[in-house]
Design an enzyme around this catalytic site. Structure first.
Site, PDB file in Angstrom:
ATOM      1  N   CYS A 166      38.122  34.632  31.311  1.00  0.00           N
ATOM      2  CA  CYS A 166      38.172  33.946  32.605  1.00  0.00           C
ATOM      3  C   CYS A 166      39.573  34.014  33.224  1.00  0.00           C
ATOM      4  O   CYS A 166      40.567  34.206  32.523  1.00  0.00           O
ATOM      5  CB  CYS A 166      37.779  32.485  32.441  1.00  0.00           C
ATOM      6  SG  CYS A 166      36.103  32.227  31.848  1.00  0.00           S
TER       7      CYS A 166
ATOM      8  N   GLU B 219      35.783  41.188  33.039  1.00  0.00           N
ATOM      9  CA  GLU B 219      34.507  41.263  32.341  1.00  0.00           C
ATOM     10  C   GLU B 219      34.458  42.450  31.386  1.00  0.00           C
ATOM     11  O   GLU B 219      35.235  43.396  31.501  1.00  0.00           O
ATOM     12  CB  GLU B 219      33.369  41.356  33.355  1.00  0.00           C
ATOM     13  CG  GLU B 219      33.255  40.113  34.195  1.00  0.00           C
ATOM     14  CD  GLU B 219      32.141  40.142  35.214  1.00  0.00           C
ATOM     15  OE1 GLU B 219      31.829  39.075  35.746  1.00  0.00           O
ATOM     16  OE2 GLU B 219      31.582  41.232  35.485  1.00  0.00           O
TER      17      GLU B 219
ATOM     18  N   GLU C 110      41.406  31.607  34.489  1.00  0.00           N
ATOM     19  CA  GLU C 110      42.294  30.537  34.047  1.00  0.00           C
ATOM     20  C   GLU C 110      42.970  30.879  32.727  1.00  0.00           C
ATOM     21  O   GLU C 110      44.172  30.720  32.559  1.00  0.00           O
ATOM     22  CB  GLU C 110      41.514  29.215  33.884  1.00  0.00           C
ATOM     23  CG  GLU C 110      40.845  28.728  35.139  1.00  0.00           C
ATOM     24  CD  GLU C 110      39.410  29.239  35.293  1.00  0.00           C
ATOM     25  OE1 GLU C 110      39.161  30.461  35.098  1.00  0.00           O
ATOM     26  OE2 GLU C 110      38.531  28.430  35.616  1.00  0.00           O
TER      27      GLU C 110
END
Length: 131
Positions: free
Chosen positions: A53, A44, A55
């Site tokens: 993210c 973040e 992934e």
């Protein structure tokens, strides 16, 4: 590699998540056709748009190493629910093939398997740019 092992790799990646704002750590593990596994976690940023993210972190690690043939991706979040890839992640995944297996795990024993085509039907992909 068994899906349980890939989920275990994603759990290890989840431990490194940097989530001071959402407090929602996610881990991912990408298995490429070469047999290599690339881990990723969510990272973040105070300007939320700069967040990445799990992934995509794992995919970008694989691609940056020249490993672009993705076979499967395991994704883990909270153990009491299934954590699915967001829309942006789904779009990035389909870039590398519509038959990629997506393993959504609560635990190593409790998981569901989809293809990216299941999660992103009628997607816009590299084939759509062919003229």
């Amino acid at each position: 590699m068994e899906y349980k092992e890939l989920i275990k790799e994603a759990r290890e990646a989840q431990k490194k998540a940097y989530v001071p704002y959402s407090h929602f750590p996610v881990g991912a593990a990408v298995l490429t056709k070469s047999g290599k596994v690339y881990r990723g976690c969510n990272i973040e940023c105070a300007s939320y748009g700069g967040t990445n993210c799990a992934e995509r972190t794992a995919i970008f690690k694989a691609v940056s190493e020249g490993d672009r043939e993705i076979e499967a991706i395991a994704v883990v979040g909270a153990t009491d629910e299934y954590t699915f890839p967001c829309g942006i992640c789904r779009q990035v995944i389909v870039e590398y093939g519509k038959d990629i297996k997506i393993i959504i795990g609560k635990t190593e024993e409790d998981y569901k398997v989809f293809t990216i085509a299941d999660l992103l039907p009628n997607s816009f992909s590299p084939e759509d740019l062919s003229i």
